[in-house]
Design an enzyme around this catalytic site. Structure first.
Site, PDB file in Angstrom:
ATOM      1  N   CYS A  75     -34.526  38.270   6.254  1.00  0.00           N
ATOM      2  CA  CYS A  75     -35.904  38.201   6.734  1.00  0.00           C
ATOM      3  C   CYS A  75     -36.815  38.546   5.570  1.00  0.00           C
ATOM      4  O   CYS A  75     -36.686  39.633   4.984  1.00  0.00           O
ATOM      5  CB  CYS A  75     -36.097  39.191   7.888  1.00  0.00           C
ATOM      6  SG  CYS A  75     -37.796  39.390   8.458  1.00  0.00           S
ATOM      7  N   CYS A 185     -40.314  32.321   4.711  1.00  0.00           N
ATOM      8  CA  CYS A 185     -39.830  32.890   5.970  1.00  0.00           C
ATOM      9  C   CYS A 185     -38.534  32.171   6.311  1.00  0.00           C
ATOM     10  O   CYS A 185     -38.463  30.936   6.213  1.00  0.00           O
ATOM     11  CB  CYS A 185     -40.869  32.699   7.079  1.00  0.00           C
ATOM     12  SG  CYS A 185     -40.274  33.141   8.727  1.00  0.00           S
TER      13      CYS A 185
END
Length: 261
Positions: A75, A185
């Site tokens: 992440c 992302c």
């Protein structure tokens, strides 16, 4: 104690980090893994820094309790906001983080302009700001991907809403004549087909998956933790939300367990 047969642990604020898991599994098919999809708390990108740190610690504890030999923070937001604290708290654990691949884009740009599509949490982090400041002669067009993660988590990857948002977010980049788009992302690689329909054909899209997989292999080798077994590996997926979307992303090839964590 030999931990080489123990699993690689990965966590993300939902299903996006499976884009990282896929690259690791492709490079290291005999490695066991545990993937933690914290979809209940997605997206991390809109949360305060301390909350992101607390969630990252919670996920790390869960993976370590399940025998993880290394932790991949799959992440961008958790990496840029929490990996320093994780490394300080768990000094005996190897952490692999992911960051937007700004460097290759900045090095190879011909137009002098690159685009970065990322979460608010990533773009506002100290680590990201420090990285971007190293490329003063490059025009960097930053864009927060508001609502993209939420729509992906809701299973609406090919929805009209996502396509309209992408058109809005990419328009300033096209006008700036970017020739590289950095996806900041781990959810966003699942949007590459839609992004390619909008961007000019000569714009190169960059994500961090392959680089993270190579770094994971390198760290495992250095630590003597590569799994020597050639047996079929075990891939375990946990989610604290509806497992349907994660199952869909994995094409129902693996067992997804719903657990409260």
């Amino acid at each position: 104690m030999d931990k080489s047969n123990n699993p690689i642990g990965l966590f993300d604020s939902g299903i996006g980090g499976t884009s990282i898991w896929k690259e690791i599994h492709c490079l290291l098919p005999h490695e066991n893994s545990i993937y933690l999809a914290d979809s209940k708390n997605a997206p991390y990108g809109q949360r305060p820094k301390q909350e992101i740190i607390d969630l990252s610690i919670k996920n790390t504890e869960y993976l370590l309790d399940h025998g993880a030999k290394i932790i991949v923070v799959a992440c961008n937001t958790a990496t840029t906001n929490a990996i320093t604290e994780l490394r300080e708290k768990y000094k005996d654990v190897n952490f692999i983080g992911i960051e937007p691949a700004i460097k290759p884009a900045a090095i190879h740009t011909q137009t002098g302009a690159i685009g970065i599509l990322a979460t608010k949490g990533t773009l506002s982090s100290e680590l990201f700001t420090k990285t971007v400041s190293g490329f003063k002669n490059i025009h960097v067009v930053e864009q927060v991907g508001y609502n993209l993660v939420a729509l992906i988590e809701d299973g609406r990857i090919n929805s009209p809403e996502i396509k309209e948002l992408l058109k809005e977010y990419l328009k300033p980049m096209i006008e700036a004549r970017i020739d590289h788009l950095v996806l900041g992302c781990s959810h966003y690689p699942y949007l590459i087909p839609q992004i390619q329909e909008i961007l000019p054909k000569d714009v190169k899209i960059i994500d961090s998956g392959e680089a993270v997989a190579r770094q994971t292999k390198k760290v495992l080798q250095s630590a003597g933790l590569l799994n020597p077994s050639l047996d079929k590996s075990h891939q375990v997926f946990y989610t604290n939300s509806d497992p349907q979307v994660l199952n869909s992303i994995l094409k129902n090839r693996y067992t997804v367990e719903q657990q409260d964590f």
